[in-house]
Design a protein around this motif. Structure first.
Motif, PDB file in Angstrom:
ATOM      1  N   CYS A 250       2.669   1.493  -3.435  1.00  0.00           N
ATOM      2  CA  CYS A 250       1.712   1.861  -4.475  1.00  0.00           C
ATOM      3  C   CYS A 250       1.322   3.331  -4.359  1.00  0.00           C
ATOM      4  O   CYS A 250       1.223   4.037  -5.370  1.00  0.00           O
ATOM      5  N   PHE A 251       1.130   3.811  -3.138  1.00  0.00           N
ATOM      6  CA  PHE A 251       0.746   5.213  -2.952  1.00  0.00           C
ATOM      7  C   PHE A 251       1.852   6.143  -3.448  1.00  0.00           C
ATOM      8  O   PHE A 251       1.578   7.156  -4.098  1.00  0.00           O
TER       9      PHE A 251
ATOM     10  N   PHE B 109       0.837  -1.200   0.000  1.00  0.00           N
ATOM     11  CA  PHE B 109       0.000   0.000   0.000  1.00  0.00           C
ATOM     12  C   PHE B 109       0.876   1.257   0.000  1.00  0.00           C
ATOM     13  O   PHE B 109       0.610   2.220  -0.730  1.00  0.00           O
ATOM     14  N   ILE B 110       1.930   1.241   0.802  1.00  0.00           N
ATOM     15  CA  ILE B 110       2.836   2.396   0.870  1.00  0.00           C
ATOM     16  C   ILE B 110       3.549   2.592  -0.459  1.00  0.00           C
ATOM     17  O   ILE B 110       3.608   3.705  -1.004  1.00  0.00           O
TER      18      ILE B 110
ATOM     19  N   ILE C 291      -7.375   7.465  -1.734  1.00  0.00           N
ATOM     20  CA  ILE C 291      -6.732   8.261  -0.680  1.00  0.00           C
ATOM     21  C   ILE C 291      -6.004   9.454  -1.303  1.00  0.00           C
ATOM     22  O   ILE C 291      -6.055  10.575  -0.781  1.00  0.00           O
ATOM     23  N   ALA C 292      -5.338   9.221  -2.445  1.00  0.00           N
ATOM     24  CA  ALA C 292      -4.628  10.307  -3.132  1.00  0.00           C
ATOM     25  C   ALA C 292      -5.588  11.404  -3.570  1.00  0.00           C
ATOM     26  O   ALA C 292      -5.276  12.593  -3.473  1.00  0.00           O
TER      27      ALA C 292
ATOM     28  N   VAL D 173      -5.400  -2.850  -4.058  1.00  0.00           N
ATOM     29  CA  VAL D 173      -4.413  -1.927  -3.482  1.00  0.00           C
ATOM     30  C   VAL D 173      -4.387  -0.632  -4.281  1.00  0.00           C
ATOM     31  O   VAL D 173      -4.400   0.471  -3.714  1.00  0.00           O
TER      32      VAL D 173
ATOM     33  N   ASP E  33       1.550   8.743  -6.556  1.00  0.00           N
ATOM     34  CA  ASP E  33       1.817  10.168  -6.370  1.00  0.00           C
ATOM     35  C   ASP E  33       2.870  10.666  -7.356  1.00  0.00           C
ATOM     36  O   ASP E  33       2.787  11.792  -7.850  1.00  0.00           O
TER      37      ASP E  33
ATOM     38  N   CYS F 136      -5.433   3.107  -2.750  1.00  0.00           N
ATOM     39  CA  CYS F 136      -4.411   4.166  -2.756  1.00  0.00           C
ATOM     40  C   CYS F 136      -4.838   5.338  -3.638  1.00  0.00           C
ATOM     41  O   CYS F 136      -4.599   6.499  -3.298  1.00  0.00           O
ATOM     42  N   HIS F 137      -5.460   5.029  -4.769  1.00  0.00           N
ATOM     43  CA  HIS F 137      -5.930   6.092  -5.664  1.00  0.00           C
ATOM     44  C   HIS F 137      -6.991   6.947  -4.972  1.00  0.00           C
ATOM     45  O   HIS F 137      -6.972   8.182  -5.080  1.00  0.00           O
TER      46      HIS F 137
END
Length: 309
Positions: free
Chosen positions: A97-98, A94-95, A169-170, A162, A102, A166-167
């Motif tokens: 991918c985020f 997850f980290i 959250i971004a 995942v 970004d 992540c998308h």
């Protein structure tokens, strides 16, 4: 090990959390709180017509996102299936991918300011002269085509779930940075993350602030690639050629309309390419016409001399 490709029906999409939908009531509540504070303090932070235009644009975008949901998931699934890598859905993925998302967002955002075609998908977000939380709703209806910038991240082999989380959250991170009520934060935060101070610079139409601070969550990318600028004097918000309409359709499509008008006047394919992919404001047609007008007297004089000779 199962090497069979995943199918959409294998994903159980109906069970995936829709973080943006869950956050929407909270975002609207915070918008009205900010609006109330600005009214109480007699600050010119909101314009009613501007707010309703932004809200309409945002609601239509929600509908568009719903309509193209399968295409979005289908893209993620396609690239996951053809990727030679498979990154398991663990906490560290997850980290990773985020961060990858970004990084892609930085370049997608930067290209959207440097090429007119992509600017047309993004200009809606910038054509308000106000800067408040509701501006985060102003996302062009054609901005969804920028998904192509995220294909490399999908191809890295992240589990589609995942990528989806992540998308979201971004996207949600972008909400809180659209305000003037949060000043500069702790220097460590300001150095690593995109903050309201950084993003105010990005929304400025002042010449020295233009094309700065593209970072979505991390401002580190701007520091690395030479596009960072700290906030100094209060920015003038909006675009260099202000719009005078609150019509959501006009706010979304005015740049596309201007592109079509310019292409109709293009003399050749090279000019069409420049109209689409030169920097916004290059004014390819207007520049060519001015050049022709300057050269016309000289051409006439040369003709006269040739005829006299």
């Amino acid at each position: 090990m199962n090497n069979q490709p995943l199918r959409l029906e294998d994903l159980n999409l109906e069970t995936w959390p829709n973080l943006i939908l869950w956050a929407t009531p909270v975002m609207f509540l915070l918008v009205f709180v900010e609006w109330g504070i600005s009214w109480y303090q007699k600050r010119d932070a909101y314009n009613t017509k501007d707010f309703f235009a932004a809200t309409t644009i945002g609601l239509v975008n929600v509908g568009i996102s719903a309509m193209i949901k399968l295409a979005t998931f289908g893209s993620a699934l396609f690239f996951y299936n053809i990727s030679p890598f498979k990154i398991p859905p663990t906490w560290w993925s997850f980290i990773l991918c985020f961060i990858a998302i970004d990084f892609a967002r930085y370049w997608a955002h930067r290209v959207a300011h440097e090429q007119r075609f992509w600017w047309a998908t993004h200009i809606t977000h910038h054509n308000s002269e106000k800067y408040n939380l509701s501006v985060s709703f102003r996302l062009g209806w054609t901005q969804h085509i920028k998904i192509i910038f995220f294909f490399p991240v999908m191809f890295m082999g992240f589990d589609p779930y995942v990528f989806f989380i992540c998308h979201q959250i971004a996207v949600l991170y972008q909400f809180w940075i659209h305000t003037e009520y949060i000043k500069k934060l702790h220097p460590v935060v300001e150095y690593i993350f995109t903050t309201p101070s950084h993003h105010r610079v990005h929304h400025a139409s002042d010449e020295h602030y233009l094309d700065k601070n593209y970072g979505s969550t991390f401002i580190i990318w701007d520091r690395m690639f030479g596009t960072f600028m700290p906030e100094g004097e209060r920015p003038t918000y909006g675009i260099t050629k202000p719009v005078t309409s609150y019509n959501p359709v006009y706010l979304v499509f005015h740049e596309w309309r201007d592109i079509v008008k310019d292409i109709a006047q293009a003399k050749n394919g090279k000019e069409v390419w420049r109209i689409l992919f030169d920097k916004p404001g290059a004014e390819v047609i207007a520049t060519r016409i001015k050049k022709e007008q300057r050269e016309e007297p000289h051409i006439e004089k040369e003709k006269e001399l040739a005829e006299a000779g």
